[in-house]
Write an enzyme that holds these catalytic residues in place. Structure first.
Site, PDB file in Angstrom:
ATOM      1  N   GLU A 151       1.005  -1.038   0.160  1.00  0.00           N
ATOM      2  CA  GLU A 151      -0.023   0.515   0.146  1.00  0.00           C
ATOM      3  C   GLU A 151       0.890   1.233   0.045  1.00  0.00           C
ATOM      4  OE1 GLU A 151      -3.813  -0.951   2.782  1.00  0.00           O
ATOM      5  OE2 GLU A 151      -2.317  -1.325   3.833  1.00  0.00           O
ATOM      6  N   VAL A 152       1.013   2.060  -1.135  1.00  0.00           N
ATOM      7  CA  VAL A 152       1.320   2.929  -1.214  1.00  0.00           C
ATOM      8  C   VAL A 152       0.682   3.964  -0.750  1.00  0.00           C
ATOM      9  CG1 VAL A 152       2.400   4.766  -3.070  1.00  0.00           C
ATOM     10  CG2 VAL A 152       2.960   2.390  -2.882  1.00  0.00           C
TER      11      VAL A 152
END
Length: 323
Positions: A151-152
């Site tokens: 997850e960025v």
């Protein structure tokens, strides 16, 4: 800028797993951790996961020896890194101090990604005076060397170039990065996990079912289905396919689901000593004294097979799309 040298700050389970993944892809890794015996534990962890990484596939220049443990902090080595993966404990005060030090010591174009499990990076960039715009969250799903998701999560003033660089870098490692467009506590995957686990804990603690039967419900229904299609695609397919099918399922099941949700809310799991004791007892019955290392090895072997099958199918689909 080519990313060839990674700085890994913190070598607990997550940091050590990241290190293995970076090494498997032929990168040089500089590692630091202030914990006692951290260097020895890291070496043991890397030896333990390397066979799995070999099964997944190593780069031609992959090497288990291409890392250097440099001590309690990266110090003078900050100048050498092209990307930072920070893995400190989930404490805002600690991360604020640490990221301030990293920001001051690294080149201003180096992306600083935090593995934070749920604390948005805007909470700990207050001492990043050089360039807070190169800070974001790069949260993996555990273990990072095996699970593809990253997850960025940029904060409101993260530079777009930073986000683009992080996404491209994680993709180069065979990961599946998703960009979380708004900062929220827990991000996405852990929030989904928390909601589902809360209901699982409620069902077991209220005596509706055992922990073993609850796990069977997941591994024999939602788990394998969602591993292939996910909830949205599953709903669409369940309604006959396409967006019309998705809308049909929601309209058809909506009234009943609302009643279920009301009951779930009224009976949500309460974190009490008594309830935790009930859960622990049921889990102990399920485990029957099984060795944790054996369970982990069995899990990883099955996950590797599943990931290989998914990768083969995706490659077949890409080949058909390009033909």
């Amino acid at each position: 800028m080519a990313i060839r040298t990674i700085g890994v700050v913190g070598t607990g389970v997550i940091g050590a797993s990241w290190t293995g993944l970076f090494l498997a892809h032929g990168l040089r890794v500089l590692v630091s951790d202030p914990a006692p015996k951290a260097e020895k534990k890291l070496a043991e962890h890397l030896q333990a996961i390397w066979p799995t990484l070999k099964t997944l596939g190593l780069s031609s220049n992959a090497s288990l020896s291409n890392y250097q443990f440099v001590g309690t902090n990266l110090g003078k080595y900050y100048a050498d890194v092209d990307f930072i993966q920070e893995n400190a404990p989930e404490r805002v005060d600690l991360k604020t101090k640490l990221l301030g030090e990293i920001d001051a010591a690294t080149r201003p174009d180096v992306v600083i990604a935090s593995s934070s499990s749920g604390i948005p990076s805007s909470n700990f960039i207050q001492k990043c005076y050089k360039n807070p715009g190169r800070v974001l969250i790069g949260h993996p799903f555990n273990p990072p060397h095996l699970m593809p998701l990253v997850e960025v999560v940029p904060h409101p003033t993260t530079d777009k170039a930073t986000t683009d660089t992080a996404v491209a870098f994680y993709r180069s490692l065979g990961r599946r990065p998703v960009v979380i467009r708004k900062e929220i506590p827990g991000f996405a995957a852990n929030r989904l996990q928390a909601v589902l686990c809360n209901e699982a804990y409620s069902l077991v603690s209220r005596g509706v079912m055992s922990a073993q039967d609850l796990d069977t419900c997941m591994t024999s229904s939602l788990g394998p289905r969602w591993a292939v299609t996910g909830p949205f695609m599953s709903n669409a397919m369940g309604g006959g396919g396409g967006s019309d099918g998705f809308a049909h399922v929601l309209q058809h099941l909506g009234p009943a689901v609302q009643k279920w949700l009301d009951d779930i809310q009224n009976n949500r799991f309460i974190w009490s000593k008594e309830n935790l004791g009930t859960l622990s007892a049921s889990v102990a019955e399920e485990l029957h004294g099984r060795d944790a290392n054996e369970l982990e090895q069995e899990r990883d072997e099955l996950l590797v097979k599943l990931l290989h099958l998914k990768r083969e199918k995706e490659e077949q689909n890409r080949a058909m799309d390009s033909s």
